[in-house]
Write a protein that holds these residues in place. Structure first.
Motif, PDB file in Angstrom:
ATOM      1  N   THR A  97       0.943  -1.071  -0.007  1.00  0.00           N
ATOM      2  CA  THR A  97       0.029  -0.283   0.136  1.00  0.00           C
ATOM      3  C   THR A  97       0.818   1.172   0.048  1.00  0.00           C
TER       4      THR A  97
ATOM      5  N   GLY B  13       5.622   4.609   4.884  1.00  0.00           N
ATOM      6  CA  GLY B  13       5.072   3.096   5.105  1.00  0.00           C
ATOM      7  C   GLY B  13       6.244   2.031   4.603  1.00  0.00           C
TER       8      GLY B  13
ATOM      9  N   TYR C  43      -3.960   1.126   3.860  1.00  0.00           N
ATOM     10  CA  TYR C  43      -2.291   1.631   4.451  1.00  0.00           C
ATOM     11  C   TYR C  43      -2.650   1.535   5.906  1.00  0.00           C
TER      12      TYR C  43
END
Length: 133
Positions: free
Chosen positions: A12, A71, A124
């Motif tokens: 993601t 991320g 996410y």
């Protein structure tokens, strides 16, 4: 040992980088277009909402791009999951705020656009929550 949500968060994050980069390019073009339009405006039209929308789109694109990078960097670090959750929430809130700005500017409420804009940040956030230690 790799955390459960590590791969999910990384994928993601990559999607957020890709879509954030596309949004960044499009929003830069939009801001340049707004500036060109303003150059031909003789004062008949108020350009405030166009400027607000363009700048907000630019800021949102940067936030999405940064969240994606964060991320990926923190995908294997469960102790950084809260940082990723915060960035995911920031991107989701900016999506909702963008829809509100669009409505204030005169557009109709677009449920499809809102849902599409929230899918990747929601995934996410799920990846970040699964990544928690």
């Amino acid at each position: 040992m790799e955390a459960k949500g590590s791969t999910f968060l990384k994928v993601t994050g990559i999607l957020m980088i890709v879509f954030g980069a596309i949004a960044l390019i499009v929003s830069i073009i939009a801001v340049l277009g707004i500036a060109a339009l303003a150059a031909f405006n003789d004062g008949t039209y108020d350009m405030t909402m166009l400027y607000v929308g363009g700048v907000f789109a630019l800021i949102s694109a940067v936030a999405e791009f940064v969240a994606g990078i964060i991320g990926i960097i923190n995908a294997k670090l469960p102790n950084k999951a809260n940082t990723c959750i915060v960035w995911g929430v920031i991107v989701a809130v900016m999506c909702v705020a963008g829809e509100i700005i669009s409505m204030i500017g005169g557009s109709q409420f677009n449920v499809f656009s809102l849902i599409c804009g929230l899918v990747i940040p929601a995934l996410y956030i799920i990846g970040a929550v699964k990544n928690k230690a």
